[in-house]
Design an enzyme around this catalytic site. Structure first.
Site, PDB file in Angstrom:
ATOM      1  CD  GLU A  46      16.625 -29.289  65.460  1.00  0.00           C
ATOM      2  OE1 GLU A  46      17.837 -29.122  65.216  1.00  0.00           O
ATOM      3  OE2 GLU A  46      15.724 -29.117  64.624  1.00  0.00           O
ATOM      4  CE  LYS A 123      13.878 -26.377  62.554  1.00  0.00           C
ATOM      5  NZ  LYS A 123      14.924 -27.443  62.413  1.00  0.00           N
ATOM      6  CB  CYS A 168      17.539 -25.969  64.448  1.00  0.00           C
ATOM      7  SG  CYS A 168      19.039 -26.430  63.580  1.00  0.00           S
TER       8      CYS A 168
HETATM    9  N1  ING Z   1      19.645 -27.694  60.654  1.00  0.00           N
HETATM   10  C1  ING Z   1      20.341 -26.732  59.920  1.00  0.00           C
HETATM   11  C2  ING Z   1      20.218 -25.327  60.497  1.00  0.00           C
HETATM   12  O1  ING Z   1      19.393 -24.549  60.083  1.00  0.00           O
HETATM   13  C3  ING Z   1      20.748 -25.670  57.774  1.00  0.00           C
HETATM   14  C4  ING Z   1      19.994 -26.755  58.472  1.00  0.00           C
HETATM   15  C5  ING Z   1      22.118 -25.508  58.006  1.00  0.00           C
HETATM   16  C6  ING Z   1      20.087 -24.828  56.959  1.00  0.00           C
HETATM   17  C7  ING Z   1      22.806 -24.473  57.355  1.00  0.00           C
HETATM   18  C8  ING Z   1      20.760 -23.776  56.310  1.00  0.00           C
HETATM   19  C9  ING Z   1      22.114 -23.619  56.506  1.00  0.00           C
HETATM   20  O2  ING Z   1      21.046 -25.024  61.335  1.00  0.00           O
HETATM   21  C10 ING Z   1      18.376 -27.705  61.159  1.00  0.00           C
HETATM   22  N2  ING Z   1      18.023 -28.781  61.879  1.00  0.00           N
HETATM   23  O3  ING Z   1      17.582 -26.794  60.947  1.00  0.00           O
END
Ligand code: ING
Length: 308
Positions: A46, A123, A168
């Site tokens: 990403e 996304k 992601c």
């Molecule tokens: N990053 C993280 C992801 O979903 C996150 C944000 C991490 C949300 C852990 C919830 C828990 O992997 C991105 N860029 O979405």
């Protein structure tokens, strides 16, 4: 046997100061390595062209605009597309997209072996928040810098297989895999930039973040009898650590390849798309087993509605 040799091109940290050209040069090194290993498709992370800029609160429109690509391919990325075409290798990577109308998306593209873009995904699930949150250890401002994707979850025929993409946070939502599963998807590729710590719970560290990343992708693969390839941007970006843990998951939910470190690192596996068939025609033969008359809440409701 419809084998696609897939390379997961995990990338280490990209510092704020690193130029697009320097990053593309790193991507080409991984692409050359993948071609030498016989890869038919290479999956990059990403927002592969820049640091994970949504961690920064920015107010200057020019500074914000500097993180987006207004066309793709463009001058900085043309060398990557050209090298991929020379190798006859399909690629997918994520970047920040600004449309001619000025709309901003967290986007990924997919090419065929000739370097032509055959698919684009924007996304849908944007985590984090849109206003500055002083209570967080660090910001996660994707809702400030991007709109939710408006293309749905398309599936394309490429390299003689049904392929789809997500990005992601999307990987944490079962609806994402099922929307593509209901189109017969055999391979889902995704990139991620996942902070190694939870900005709202410093007790949640690397081990749990890696576990939830694996859990999300192995479940999605198994429950839709599809291959899933998840590729990290990892390492420490301007002091902010991101998890590695790039993996290739087979249609039975087994991890068949995993990155060892948090730098630029290629993982490779020969993925037989025909391995999807057994699951799709037995336990996850959706047409024979699903009972959609009982699933209405999944699209009728956004949040929880407690029983009376
Ligand atoms: N990053 C993280 C992801 O979903 C996150 C944000 C991490 C949300 C852990 C919830 C828990 O992997 C991105 N860029 O979405």
């Amino acid at each position: 046997m419809r084998e696609i040799v897939i390379g997961g091109a995990q990338m280490g940290a990209i510092q704020t100061a690193e130029s697009r050209e320097a990053v593309v040069a790193r991507m080409i090194v991984l692409l050359d390595q993948a071609a030498k290993a016989g890869c038919d498709l290479v999956v990059f992370p990403e927002l592969a062209l820049t640091t994970f800029f949504p961690r920064w609160w920015m107010e200057d429109p020019a500074e914000v605009a500097s993180w987006y690509e207004v066309e793709m391919p463009n001058a900085a990325t043309a060398p990557l597309f050209n090298r991929a075409r020379q190798h006859g290798t399909a690629i997918t990577f994520g970047y920040a997209e600004q449309t001619p109308e000025g709309r901003k998306f967290n986007t990924s593209i997919l090419t065929d072996r000739s370097g032509q873009i055959v698919g684009k995904y924007r996304k849908v699930h944007l985590p984090g928040h849109s206003d500055y949150d002083p209570d967080r250890a660090f910001q996660h401002l994707e809702k400030r810098y991007f709109e939710p994707g408006d293309l749905g979850f398309p599936v394309w025929r490429n390299l003689d297989a049904w392929m789809g993409m997500c990005i992601c946070n999307d990987r944490r939502w079962p609806e994402v895999y099922r929307e593509m599963g209901l189109q017969g998807v055999e391979l889902i590729t995704l990139g991620y930039n996942t902070p190694s710590v939870n900005s709202q719970d410093s007790a949640e560290g690397l081990e749990q973040r890696l576990y939830h990343s694996d859990l999300s992708m192995t479940a999605g693969a198994y429950q839709n009898a599809a291959w899933v390839v998840g590729v990290a941007k990892a390492g420490v970006e301007d002091g902010h650590p991101l998890i590695g843990g790039s993996i290739i998951v087979d249609p039975n939910g087994y991890v068949v390849a995993r990155a060892a470190g948090e730098g630029d690192e290629l993982i490779v596996h020969g993925c037989d798309m025909d391995l999807c068939t057994f699951g799709k025609t037995t336990i996850f033969d959706f047409a024979r087993h699903r009972r959609t008359e009982h699933y209405s809440r999944i699209t009728a409701q956004t949040g929880v509605v407690l029983p009376e």
